[in-house]
Motif scaffolding. Structure first.
Motif, mmCIF file in Angstrom:
data_model
loop_
_atom_site.group_PDB
_atom_site.id
_atom_site.type_symbol
_atom_site.label_atom_id
_atom_site.label_comp_id
_atom_site.label_asym_id
_atom_site.label_seq_id
_atom_site.Cartn_x
_atom_site.Cartn_y
_atom_site.Cartn_z
ATOM 1 N N HIS A 6 15.596 33.734 -27.769
ATOM 2 C CA HIS A 6 16.331 34.002 -27.121
ATOM 3 C C HIS A 6 15.887 36.817 -27.314
ATOM 4 O O HIS A 6 15.717 36.792 -26.021
ATOM 5 N N PRO A 7 15.251 36.709 -28.819
ATOM 6 C CA PRO A 7 15.278 38.008 -28.071
ATOM 7 C C PRO A 7 14.271 38.796 -27.879
ATOM 8 O O PRO A 7 14.052 39.805 -26.536
ATOM 9 N N MET A 8 13.384 38.084 -27.420
ATOM 10 C CA MET A 8 12.201 38.178 -26.855
ATOM 11 C C MET A 8 12.193 38.149 -25.118
ATOM 12 O O MET A 8 11.529 38.900 -24.505
ATOM 13 N N GLY A 9 13.392 37.484 -24.914
ATOM 14 C CA GLY A 9 13.662 37.243 -23.783
ATOM 15 C C GLY A 9 14.449 38.728 -23.304
ATOM 16 O O GLY A 9 14.162 39.464 -21.703
ATOM 17 N N ARG A 10 15.158 39.243 -23.874
ATOM 18 C CA ARG A 10 15.820 40.417 -24.475
ATOM 19 C C ARG A 10 15.481 41.731 -24.089
ATOM 20 O O ARG A 10 15.343 42.493 -23.303
ATOM 21 N N LYS A 11 14.311 41.347 -25.207
ATOM 22 C CA LYS A 11 13.414 42.963 -25.183
ATOM 23 C C LYS A 11 12.322 42.560 -24.271
ATOM 24 O O LYS A 11 11.927 43.681 -23.488
ATOM 25 N N SER A 12 11.804 41.382 -23.373
ATOM 26 C CA SER A 12 10.829 42.015 -22.388
ATOM 27 C C SER A 12 11.738 42.305 -21.201
ATOM 28 O O SER A 12 10.789 43.330 -20.186
ATOM 29 N N LEU A 56 12.454 27.659 -23.724
ATOM 30 C CA LEU A 56 12.453 28.744 -22.319
ATOM 31 C C LEU A 56 14.639 28.953 -22.153
ATOM 32 O O LEU A 56 14.048 30.332 -21.500
ATOM 33 N N ASP A 57 14.535 27.980 -22.185
ATOM 34 C CA ASP A 57 16.221 28.048 -21.739
ATOM 35 C C ASP A 57 16.494 29.786 -22.685
ATOM 36 O O ASP A 57 17.307 30.058 -22.065
ATOM 37 N N SER A 58 16.345 28.744 -23.919
ATOM 38 C CA SER A 58 17.050 30.647 -25.088
ATOM 39 C C SER A 58 16.298 31.910 -24.451
ATOM 40 O O SER A 58 17.257 32.868 -24.743
ATOM 41 N N PHE A 59 14.767 31.601 -23.952
ATOM 42 C CA PHE A 59 14.294 33.182 -23.317
ATOM 43 C C PHE A 59 15.122 33.869 -22.497
ATOM 44 O O PHE A 59 15.755 34.895 -22.662
ATOM 45 N N TYR A 60 15.467 33.008 -21.155
ATOM 46 C CA TYR A 60 16.402 32.732 -19.913
ATOM 47 C C TYR A 60 17.686 33.760 -20.495
ATOM 48 O O TYR A 60 18.338 34.721 -20.544
ATOM 49 N N ASP A 61 18.461 32.766 -21.729
ATOM 50 C CA ASP A 61 19.806 33.120 -21.569
ATOM 51 C C ASP A 61 19.629 34.368 -22.715
ATOM 52 O O ASP A 61 20.581 35.224 -22.288
ATOM 53 N N GLY A 62 18.540 34.957 -23.208
ATOM 54 C CA GLY A 62 18.231 36.233 -23.588
ATOM 55 C C GLY A 62 18.189 37.612 -22.611
ATOM 56 O O GLY A 62 18.821 38.519 -22.655
#
Ligand code: ADP
Ligand code: MG
Length: 333
Positions: free
Chosen positions: A66-72, A105-111
């Protein structure tokens, strides 16, 4: 010759000469935080991309999806902020190891979505391929800014004040702490700088709208390296006062406890994603009040000069030359 001989910046210089942009609409190709195109008589389009590679930029045992999605997305928005722009849309390309869990990947996209909705950015597409070694994340963002407001790295003039819109050094101190497996009471304070940087879009817009600043960049490689970019592109030098560099008390305490030099993290750490700019001395008070009245920060940290190079003035008045070459992905350390 290999890229490890030329280094990242040597390589970029080499292609910079080859990739002279064509077309009347290209205003800036290589050499700033975003490429710049004309979209209408007054409006400019900004385009930027950044890549994050597992075990180079992040480690999955230190960072959740989740934070990785936000940070990217945040690191790209930071490049739009550096030019005073408003972001509009993003493309997300992934190189994914075949054994990656879909929940991950779902969590990454939520981020990603949470960062996108905070800044009103549309997630408009991307690409997905298999990666044989680790996760690769590449995000591209476009944005816009009017020609009368845009800020480049190249506008600083000798005698300008150098300012920051936030504190620096903590994200790098968190990595240092993790690399050395240290126990530290305020670890969570440092972690949030590394994990969840806030792109300074609001600050960038206030600075751009005020038309008071002369140059700007975001701090991704450390104050020394990024001020070095402004100085080289503007043909100026700078003196930074170590006492004036804003740092979090959790960073100072960490350095105190483990006998480390906080100015190393503040100057050479990186991944701060605050804005670093220059402003003529007689306009600095107005810029400060525009930022502060909107709840943002303004820290004057030094002054530019005609001498070239970056110097550090310490509390006792001693002046030393500092290295502004920055982190290079290929140079052997
Ligand atoms: P930032 O830290 O702001 O993201 P970089 O240091 O990554 O900027 O890039 C510096 C400049 O070099 C930018 O203008 C970028 O577009 C350009 N650049 C970097 N890598 C490449 C590449 N492989 N091909 C073309 N241009 C590149
Ligand atoms: Mg940048």
């Amino acid at each position: 010759m290999k890229i490890s001989d030329s280094g990242e910046f040597g390589f970029i210089d080499r292609i910079r000469k080859k990739l002279i942009p064509h077309g009347v609409n290209v205003i800036k190709g290589i050499g700033d935080d975003c490429a710049v195109f004309r979209s209408s008589k007054e409006q400019l389009r900004l385009l930027t991309t950044d890549m994050l590679v597992e075990n180079v930029h992040f480690r999955l045992d230190w960072m959740n999806p989740h934070p990785m999605g936000r940070k990217s997305l945040a690191v790209n928005l930071s490049d739009i902020a550096a030019m005073g722009g408003r972001p509009s849309a993003a493309l997300i390309s992934l190189g994914v190891p075949a054994e990656t869990d879909l929940d991950f990947l779902d969590s990454f996209y939520d981020g990603l979505k949470s960062m996108a909705s905070e800044f009103d950015v549309s997630l408009a597409g991307g690409d997905t391929v298999r990666s044989p070694h680790g996760l690769v994340i590449c995000v591209a963002v476009d944005g816009e800014v009017s020609e009368s407001e845009i800020l480049y790295r190249s506008g600083a003039r000798p005698g300008d004040l150098v300012f920051l819109t936030g504190m620096v050094g903590s994200a790098a101190a968190f990595l240092d702490l993790e690399n050395h497996n240290r126990e530290y009471e305020w670890q969570a304070e440092l972690r949030k700088y590394h994990l969840d940087p806030r792109p300074h879009i609001k600050e960038g817009r206030i600075i751009a709208e005020s038309k008071l600043a002369s140059a700007m960049i975001d701090v991704s490689d450390g104050v020394a390296a990024d001020l070095g970019h402004i100085c080289r592109e503007s043909n100026v030098g700078a003196v930074v006062e170590s006492e004036k560099i804003p740092t979090d008390p959790a960073l100072l305490e960490y350095c105190h406890q483990f006998d480390l030099d906080e100015s190393e993290f503040a100057l050479h750490g990186g991944e701060d994603y605050v804005l670093l700019g220059t402003v003529a001395e007689d306009k600095a008070a107005s810029l400060e009040s525009a930022l502060v009245s909107a709840g943002c920060a303004f820290h004057a940290i030094g002054v530019t000069d005609m001498q070239g190079g970056i110097k550090l003035k310490s509390a006792d008045g001693r002046i030393t030359e500092i290295d502004s070459s920055g982190y290079d992905h290929f140079k052997r350390r």
